[in-house]
Design a protein around this motif. Structure first.
Motif, mmCIF file in Angstrom:
data_model
loop_
_atom_site.group_PDB
_atom_site.id
_atom_site.type_symbol
_atom_site.label_atom_id
_atom_site.label_comp_id
_atom_site.label_asym_id
_atom_site.label_seq_id
_atom_site.Cartn_x
_atom_site.Cartn_y
_atom_site.Cartn_z
ATOM 1 N N SER A 280 3.488 18.258 9.227
ATOM 2 C CA SER A 280 2.551 17.717 10.212
ATOM 3 C C SER A 280 2.435 16.203 10.091
ATOM 4 N N LYS A 281 2.511 15.694 8.862
ATOM 5 C CA LYS A 281 2.438 14.249 8.650
ATOM 6 C C LYS A 281 3.686 13.552 9.189
ATOM 7 N N VAL A 282 4.840 14.151 8.942
ATOM 8 C CA VAL A 282 6.097 13.579 9.445
ATOM 9 C C VAL A 282 6.099 13.590 10.977
ATOM 10 N N ALA A 283 5.668 14.707 11.559
ATOM 11 C CA ALA A 283 5.633 14.816 13.020
ATOM 12 C C ALA A 283 4.716 13.768 13.629
ATOM 13 N N GLY A 284 3.648 13.428 12.908
ATOM 14 C CA GLY A 284 2.718 12.408 13.387
ATOM 15 C C GLY A 284 3.141 10.993 13.052
ATOM 16 N N GLY A 285 4.288 10.856 12.412
ATOM 17 C CA GLY A 285 4.796 9.529 12.075
ATOM 18 C C GLY A 285 4.095 8.877 10.908
ATOM 19 N N GLN A 286 3.373 9.695 10.088
ATOM 20 C CA GLN A 286 2.625 9.122 8.971
ATOM 21 C C GLN A 286 2.851 9.914 7.672
ATOM 22 N N THR B 3 0.852 -1.191 0.000
ATOM 23 C CA THR B 3 0.000 0.000 0.000
ATOM 24 C C THR B 3 0.885 1.237 0.000
ATOM 25 N N LEU B 4 0.481 2.222 -0.794
ATOM 26 C CA LEU B 4 1.240 3.455 -0.934
ATOM 27 C C LEU B 4 0.307 4.652 -0.837
ATOM 28 N N GLU B 5 0.854 5.772 -0.371
ATOM 29 C CA GLU B 5 0.127 7.033 -0.350
ATOM 30 C C GLU B 5 0.907 8.071 -1.151
ATOM 31 N N VAL B 6 0.180 8.834 -1.967
ATOM 32 C CA VAL B 6 0.776 9.919 -2.746
ATOM 33 C C VAL B 6 0.041 11.205 -2.399
ATOM 34 N N ALA B 7 0.785 12.214 -1.950
ATOM 35 C CA ALA B 7 0.182 13.492 -1.561
ATOM 36 C C ALA B 7 0.454 14.549 -2.626
ATOM 37 N N ALA B 8 -0.571 15.351 -2.914
ATOM 38 C CA ALA B 8 -0.437 16.474 -3.841
ATOM 39 C C ALA B 8 -1.536 17.474 -3.545
ATOM 40 N N VAL B 9 -1.338 18.711 -3.973
ATOM 41 C CA VAL B 9 -2.345 19.748 -3.743
ATOM 42 C C VAL B 9 -3.385 19.778 -4.860
ATOM 43 N N TRP B 10 -3.297 18.878 -5.812
ATOM 44 C CA TRP B 10 -4.193 18.894 -6.972
ATOM 45 C C TRP B 10 -5.631 18.611 -6.572
ATOM 46 N N THR B 11 -6.538 19.302 -7.233
ATOM 47 C CA THR B 11 -7.972 19.143 -6.992
ATOM 48 C C THR B 11 -8.691 18.971 -8.331
ATOM 49 N N GLY B 12 -9.992 18.743 -8.261
ATOM 50 C CA GLY B 12 -10.826 18.722 -9.462
ATOM 51 C C GLY B 12 -10.353 17.757 -10.529
ATOM 52 N N LEU C 154 9.412 10.049 0.106
ATOM 53 C CA LEU C 154 9.572 10.339 1.535
ATOM 54 C C LEU C 154 9.777 9.069 2.362
ATOM 55 N N LYS C 155 9.309 7.941 1.841
ATOM 56 C CA LYS C 155 9.498 6.652 2.528
ATOM 57 C C LYS C 155 10.176 5.711 1.537
ATOM 58 N N ASP C 156 11.459 5.459 1.777
ATOM 59 C CA ASP C 156 12.245 4.690 0.814
ATOM 60 C C ASP C 156 11.871 3.218 0.895
ATOM 61 N N SER C 157 11.152 2.759 -0.117
ATOM 62 C CA SER C 157 10.715 1.372 -0.164
ATOM 63 C C SER C 157 10.706 0.911 -1.607
#
Length: 461
Positions: free
Chosen positions: A110-116, A65-74, A351-354
Motif C-alpha cells: 500500500s505504501k509503494v502504491a501510494g508512492g511513499q 530524513t529516513l523512515e524505517v518500517a517494522a511490526v514491532w510494538t511495545g 526499499l529506497k536506494d540512497s
C-alpha cells in the motif's frame, strides 16, 4: 521456492551437532543462573567477552530524513528506537519509525502504491524478502553494507538474506524459538522437574496439574505461536530432511509425518484443563498475555509454562518477574531422537536506494547497533562479533553464545520460509488452520487437508 539455491543446500546439513550443543548448553545454564548484574566472564563458565572497540565509519547525513518500517510494538519498538537514535547522533540524519501491520508485505504494498515506501523495512520472513525482490521493491546492499555483513555474519545467516546470489537482507535480529519458560515457584511447589523428552513434558504437566495449576499458557490469538509449536515438534519427530521438504512444499501436508506431529500436539492442546482458559480462552489470548499470565499471581498464576523464544524475556520483565529466579527455561523437549533447534529473525531490507538508507543498513549490520539493543534485553543478535558480555543476564548470554556457536547448522522458522499467504497472514493459511486445530484437536485429517489446500494455492503447486 522461497529461498536461494545456496541456502537450500546449506540448510540441508545435519542439525544434530547444533541441537546437541544448544540443548546441552541451555540445560546446564538456563535454570542455574540469575546473574543480572554479572556482565563479565569468569569461573562460572559464562562466555568470554570479545575484543571491543568500533571501527565503523558512517557518512555525515545532516538534513537527511529516513523512515524505517517494522511490526514491532511495545518494549521491542522502544528499544529499537534507541538504536535509531544512536544512528541519528552519529550521522546527523533524522529517522522516523513507522509502525507496520501484519502481514508487512501487504502494508508495504500500500505504501509503494501510494508512492511513499519507507526507506528501510524490517522483514520477518525470507519469503517476504523474496516477494519484495520479485516485485522490484527491494534494493541490493551496497559495497559498505555488504562488507559489514560479510565480516560479521556466518555464511548461513548471509545466505538467508540472499536472492539469486545478491545480498538484500541484513539479519539484525534473531530468535531461539526452542525454549519453554516456566514459573519457578510453581515447579518448586509441585515438585516438578525439567523435562528433556516429550513424554517427560507430559509427565511434568500432570505433576503441575495435580498441584492445582494449569500446565500451559498458549497465545492462540496469534497464529504464529501455533506454527512455532508445530515446527519444534515436527523437526524433532520427522527430522531435518523432512522439515526442509515440507518447508518447500516438496512433500504434502497430507504426509503421514504431519499426521504424527499433529497427533503429538493434540496430547497437549487436546488434554482437558491443560491449557489456560481452554481452547476458547487460548484463542483470545495474544502472545504478550500468554507470557505475563504465566508470571503474575505469585505461585498461583493462570499457567505454569509458556512455550516461546528468547524474546519472551521482555514480557517476563513486564510481568515483574526476574529471569533466572522467578522465570526459568528449558530447551524444547525432544520428541524424536534429537531436541529441535528452530531459529527466526528479522532482516533490514532497503526499499529506497540512497546514501542514507545504505548507511543505515551498514549500521544495522554492525556490532555497534546490535550491542545497543542487546544491553536492553529481550533481543538476540546473529552477529558473531557482538560482545556476549553486553547481554543483561547470564541466561541470555548463554542463549546468544549457543546461537553463534551453532554456526550454519540451524533450521529457520518453517512458516517464515513459506509464501506469506500461507505462513504469515492472520486469519489465513497455516495460522488459521492451526487455530482451528487448537479448537478441535481431534480433527487431524481435516486439518491436514485444509493445510494442504492452502499450501498448494500459495506455492502454486
Amino acid at each position: 521456492m522461497m529461498r536461494s539455491t545456496s541456502h537450500t543446500i546449506r540448510t540441508r546439513r545435519t542439525v544434530k551437532a547444533a541441537a546437541t550443543l544448544l540443548a546441552g548448553a541451555l540445560a546446564l545454564s538456563l535454570t542455574a543462573c540469575g546473574g543480572d548484574d554479572d556482565k563479565s566472564s569468569g569461573t562460572d563458565g559464562s562466555p568470554t567477552a570479545k575484543e571491543s572497540g568500533s571501527t565503523l565509519t558512517l557518512p555525515k547525513l545532516n538534513g537527511t530524513t529516513l523512515e524505517v518500517a517494522a511490526v514491532w510494538t511495545g518494549a521491542e519498538q522502544a528499544n529499537f528506537k534507541k538504536v535509531l537514535a544512536e544512528f541519528e547522533k552519529r550521522t546527523g540524519a533524522k529517522v522516523t519509525f513507522v509502525p507496520a501491520q501484519d502481514p508487512i508485505i501487504n502494508f508495504l504494498g500500500s505504501k509503494v502504491a501510494g508512492g511513499q515506501p519507507p526507506d528501510v523495512a524490517m522483514l520477518p520472513q525470507p519469503g517476504a524478502i523474496k516477494q519484495a525482490v520479485d516485485k522490484k521493491w527491494a534494493k541490493p546492499l551496497g559495497a559498505e553494507a555488504l562488507k559489514e555483513v560479510q565480516k560479521n555474519y556466518s555464511q548461513g545467516w548471509q545466505d538467508i538474506g540472499k536472492i539469486d546470489g545478491k545480498q538484500y537482507g541484513v539479519y539484525y535480529k534473531a530468535a531461539n524459538k526452542s525454549l519453554v519458560w516456566y514459573n519457578a515457584k510453581v515447579f518448586e511447589n509441585a515438585g516438578a522437574t525439567e523435562p528433556k523428552t516429550w513424554d517427560e513434558l507430559l509427565s511434568t504437566a500432570q505433576t503441575v496439574y495435580d498441584s492445582g495449576v494449569t500446565p500451559f499458557s498458549v497465545g492462540g490469538a496469534e497464529g504464529w505461536t501455533l506454527t512455532d509449536w508445530f515446527e519444534n515438534v515436527y523437526l524433532s519427530q520427522a527430522g531435518p530432511e523432512r522439515y526442509d521438504q515440507l518447508a518447500q512444499h516438496e512433500i504434502k501436508w497430507t504426509d503421514p509425518s504431519v499426521k504424527d506431529a499433529l497427533t503429538t500436539l493434540a496430547q497437549v492442546w487436546g488434554k482437558k484443563d491443560y491449557v489456560a482458559g481452554g481452547a476458547t480462552g487460548a484463542l483470545q489470548t495474544d502472545f504478550p498475555a500468554s507470557v505475563t499470565q504465566t508470571f503474575t499471581g505469585g505461585d498461583q498464576p493462570k499457567a505454569a509454562m509458556v512455550y516461546e523464544g528468547d524474546f519472551a524475556q521482555v514480557n517476563i520483565g513486564q510481568a515483574g518477574a526476574k529471569v533466572g529466579t522467578d522465570a526459568k527455561a528449558f530447551p524444547f523437549p525432544a520428541v524424536g531422537d534429537t531436541a529441535p533447534v528452530v531459529s527466526g529473525g528479522d532482516a533490514a531490507v532497503i526499499l529506497k536506494d540512497s546514501k542514507g538508507a545504505q548507511a543505515l543498513a551498514t549500521f544495522l549490520a554492525s556490532p555497534d547497533a546490535a550491542e545497543i539493543q542487546a544491553k536492553l534485553g529481550g533481543y538476540l543478535s546473529p552477529n558473531k562479533n557482538v560482545d556476549f558480555s553486553v547481554y543483561p543476564n547470564d541466561v541470555q548470554r548463554k542463549i546468544a553464545q549457543s546461537l553463534i556457536e551453532a554456526g550454519d547448522d540451524f533450521r529457520f522458522d518453517m512458516s517464515d520460509q513459506a509464501p506469506q499467504a500461507f505462513g504469515g497472514t492472520p486469519g489465513k493459511g497455516e495460522w488459521k488452520d492451526l487455530q482451528d486445530f487448537l479448537k478441535n484437536p481431534t480433527d487431524v485429517a481435516g486439518t491436514q487437508a485444509k493445510l494442504e489446500s492452502a499450501a498448494a494455492a500459495a506455492y502454486g503447486n
